[in-house]
Write a protein that holds these residues in place. Sequence first.
Motif, PDB file in Angstrom:
ATOM      1  N   ASN A  55      11.250 -47.383  28.481  1.00  0.00           N
ATOM      2  CA  ASN A  55      11.855 -47.170  26.988  1.00  0.00           C
ATOM      3  C   ASN A  55      11.284 -46.068  26.028  1.00  0.00           C
ATOM      4  O   ASN A  55      10.916 -46.259  25.622  1.00  0.00           O
ATOM      5  CB  ASN A  55      10.908 -49.023  26.793  1.00  0.00           C
ATOM      6  N   GLN A  57      12.891 -47.308  21.328  1.00  0.00           N
ATOM      7  CA  GLN A  57      13.203 -47.695  20.711  1.00  0.00           C
ATOM      8  C   GLN A  57      14.259 -48.909  20.832  1.00  0.00           C
ATOM      9  O   GLN A  57      14.857 -49.372  20.421  1.00  0.00           O
ATOM     10  CB  GLN A  57      14.125 -46.958  19.892  1.00  0.00           C
ATOM     11  N   GLY A  58      13.407 -49.960  22.053  1.00  0.00           N
ATOM     12  CA  GLY A  58      13.966 -51.369  21.582  1.00  0.00           C
ATOM     13  C   GLY A  58      15.165 -51.124  23.311  1.00  0.00           C
ATOM     14  O   GLY A  58      16.040 -52.437  23.255  1.00  0.00           O
ATOM     15  N   ASN A  93      19.890 -52.763  26.328  1.00  0.00           N
ATOM     16  CA  ASN A  93      20.002 -52.879  24.554  1.00  0.00           C
ATOM     17  C   ASN A  93      18.234 -54.050  25.132  1.00  0.00           C
ATOM     18  O   ASN A  93      17.417 -54.719  26.252  1.00  0.00           O
ATOM     19  CB  ASN A  93      20.394 -53.708  23.317  1.00  0.00           C
ATOM     20  N   SER A  94      16.949 -54.400  23.779  1.00  0.00           N
ATOM     21  CA  SER A  94      16.170 -55.670  24.110  1.00  0.00           C
ATOM     22  C   SER A  94      16.857 -56.947  24.593  1.00  0.00           C
ATOM     23  O   SER A  94      15.987 -57.640  25.024  1.00  0.00           O
ATOM     24  CB  SER A  94      15.737 -55.565  23.177  1.00  0.00           C
TER      25      SER A  94
END
Length: 187
Positions: A55, A57-58, A93-94
């Motif tokens: 992981n 930065q999100g 992405n997150s």
Amino acid sequence: MKNKWVIISAVFVVFFCKAQTTLPLNTSLKDIPANSYLKDLNNELNSYTGVFQGNFQGKNIILYITKIENKLQKSSQKTYYSDVLDIKYVVKNSSGVVLQDTKNNNIPSINLYSIGTKSYDNSAIFFYSGTNCGVGWGKIILKKINSTQLSWEYKPNDIILDDSKCPPGTDINIYLPETKDLIFTKQ
């Protein structure tokens, strides 16, 4: 009977004249005869294979690392064959939305494969062709920390885009983490 031996001898000569020269994996390019095979004689590449997740930065990054034997390599100087590690990846992405997927979408213009190993520091060096239109091409280094973890370093050589080489509307984002010492864990 004499003709049989002539035929067997001829087949033997043809076979051995066309035999591929096998060399150790990290043979210097200047020492590689054309059409040789750089083989993973010590099974250095096997310990890097598998599915690894990290992981940054999100973003969730999943690396699918496989070993390919006898892959054709073409440089400006030579053509030869080599055992390599090939990486396909998925970046989400997150929220779990897929940002880039080279594993399932089979994007042929994005390549990420090994170009050598450094046994003295347990690392493998990769060539990355960059994202669409070659943006972000460069070098990635994976270093084995232990049997389940790899440390990641990405060194892009070019993040500037020549607009004449890329159609309007093409996604030119670099989704792989541009960082050093990012840990990926084997799944």
